[in-house]
Design a protein around this motif. Structure first.
Motif, PDB file in Angstrom:
ATOM      1  N   MET A 149       0.857  -1.203  -0.035  1.00 34.54           N
ATOM      2  CA  MET A 149      -0.065  -0.144   0.091  1.00 34.54           C
ATOM      3  C   MET A 149       0.914   1.257   0.208  1.00 34.54           C
ATOM      4  O   MET A 149       1.816   1.380   0.854  1.00 34.54           O
ATOM      5  CB  MET A 149      -0.921   0.007   1.239  1.00 34.54           C
ATOM      6  N   SER A 150       0.569   2.255  -0.844  1.00 38.30           N
ATOM      7  CA  SER A 150       1.417   3.476  -0.698  1.00 38.30           C
ATOM      8  C   SER A 150       1.118   4.241   0.454  1.00 38.30           C
ATOM      9  O   SER A 150      -0.027   4.107   1.080  1.00 38.30           O
ATOM     10  CB  SER A 150       1.084   4.129  -2.175  1.00 38.30           C
ATOM     11  N   VAL A 151       1.939   5.125   0.685  1.00 38.57           N
ATOM     12  CA  VAL A 151       1.847   6.123   1.559  1.00 38.57           C
ATOM     13  C   VAL A 151       0.556   6.822   1.676  1.00 38.57           C
ATOM     14  O   VAL A 151      -0.014   7.073   2.727  1.00 38.57           O
ATOM     15  CB  VAL A 151       3.165   7.042   1.817  1.00 38.57           C
ATOM     16  N   ILE A 152       0.159   7.344   0.639  1.00 37.42           N
ATOM     17  CA  ILE A 152      -1.017   8.165   0.346  1.00 37.42           C
ATOM     18  C   ILE A 152      -2.197   7.166   0.750  1.00 37.42           C
ATOM     19  O   ILE A 152      -3.147   7.459   1.281  1.00 37.42           O
ATOM     20  CB  ILE A 152      -1.158   8.608  -1.004  1.00 37.42           C
ATOM     21  N   ASP A 153      -2.220   5.986   0.248  1.00 39.17           N
ATOM     22  CA  ASP A 153      -3.374   5.125   0.608  1.00 39.17           C
ATOM     23  C   ASP A 153      -3.471   4.626   1.940  1.00 39.17           C
ATOM     24  O   ASP A 153      -4.595   4.404   2.653  1.00 39.17           O
ATOM     25  CB  ASP A 153      -3.114   3.639  -0.248  1.00 39.17           C
ATOM     26  N   THR A 154      -2.312   4.663   2.618  1.00 40.84           N
ATOM     27  CA  THR A 154      -2.163   4.202   3.988  1.00 40.84           C
ATOM     28  C   THR A 154      -2.901   5.307   4.857  1.00 40.84           C
ATOM     29  O   THR A 154      -3.597   5.139   5.711  1.00 40.84           O
ATOM     30  CB  THR A 154      -0.955   4.227   4.495  1.00 40.84           C
ATOM     31  N   LEU A 155      -2.629   6.644   4.488  1.00 37.28           N
ATOM     32  CA  LEU A 155      -3.104   7.704   5.109  1.00 37.28           C
ATOM     33  C   LEU A 155      -4.703   7.789   4.818  1.00 37.28           C
ATOM     34  O   LEU A 155      -5.439   8.100   5.847  1.00 37.28           O
ATOM     35  CB  LEU A 155      -2.642   8.903   4.529  1.00 37.28           C
TER      36      LEU A 155
END
Lengths: 205, 205
Positions: B1-7
């Motif tokens: 999961m990308s950093v953006i999706d995690t947020l």
């Protein structure tokens, strides 16, 4: 200010969150989701620190080049130009587009002092001229630039400006269609949209 | 999961925030409020770590004893018993109450397995008996316990249980008034509230 008040006021930086919702969120986290709150803090810190713009398409990414630009399966000849990263997500969620994107991060707005450099148009021209790209991929030209700015006054002006800018380049420039949305009713559609829908009619006979 | 999706997924721990708002919040922070995002992360970390329950009233605080319990100007003889910290904030915002609070953090709900110990009733009895208090202040008795639980089935049951529990104590137990809210219209007020309003009528002649 107490720790709780600090959190209530910090939460109000989020769009759509006022004093009342911020209080509700704070008490909820304290009461029922301390771990969720800690995880959220970590995710925020990481994202605020690591996320930057892709060196090719200017979309948000934590890498030098974003996932889409890095995907060899995407068609390098098609470039969809959008105003914001949210638009990329919307097109990706809709599916069906196999090309790549270019994110303007805004639109031309002389009154707000936003000119061509602020929305990366110099970078866009270099991308279309094949000067920007992944290692070893330089020279692969964009054949069609699809203008997908919003159908607002500023979005249209931005699209118009890009058309002028790309006139000298050997690239086809197109604009996404505007018309009656699927599931919409003609009776309740505004006049401007209906005029566009008529003007953009296609022969299906 | 990308950093953006995690947020985006971490933000959905907040009440009232779904996938779409979480995405909007994430992109807004990245685009326009990186510092706000960092500050929010810090506030979250501090609050999740430091906030605990006041050793006297069980309200949320980062200290051993909360601001209200520590305030020598508050009347120690009056104790307002509420279900949640949000209720304390509501009473404090309304102003006019000079006593102290006791926070149950819930209400009796046998079906959900929530009994008297879970809402701190043992602690409440000790507080009323003068066994809990600030250093040097022990022995200062509560003279009136005001039951301010919600007028729901469970809130009423909780109030009723506390009345029974305090029957043996030399303390006056009262219940907040229920009736037509200020600015409300009798025509549109529900029957239960009107019945309470009639029953709780006061002589003004």
């Amino acid at each position: 200010m107490s720790v709780i008040d600090t959190l209530i006021s910090a939460l109000q930086v989020l769009p759509g969150v006022g004093a009342k919702s911020a209080q509700r969120m704070t008490l909820f986290l304290l009461q029922a989701q301390r771990q969720g709150g800690v995880d959220l803090a970590t995710a925020l810190t990481t994202a605020m620190q690591d996320v930057r713009e892709c060196s090719i398409c200017r979309n948000f990414t934590e890498a030098e080049v974003c996932r889409i630009c890095n995907d060899a399966g995407r068609d390098r000849r098609l470039l969809c130009i959008v105003e914001s990263p949210a638009d990329v997500l919307a097109f990706e969620a809709a599916g069906g587009f196999s090309g790549r994107y270019f994110v303007l991060h805004g639109k031309l707005s002389p009154l707000d002092g936003i000119g061509p450099e602020d929305i990366g148009l110099v970078h866009l021209r270099r991308l279309i001229e094949g000067e920007v790209g992944i290692e070893g991929e330089q020279g692969c030209r964009v054949e069609e630039a699809i203008l997908a700015t919003n159908p607002t006054v500023e979005g249209e002006a931005t699209a118009h400006y890009i058309v002028q800018m790309l006139r000298a380049e050997p690239v086809l420039v197109s604009r996404i269609a505007h018309g009656v949305p699927l599931g919409g009713e003609i009776e309740y559609t505004d006049g401007g949209t209906l005029a566009h829908a008529l003007q953009g009619r296609r022969n299906i006979g």
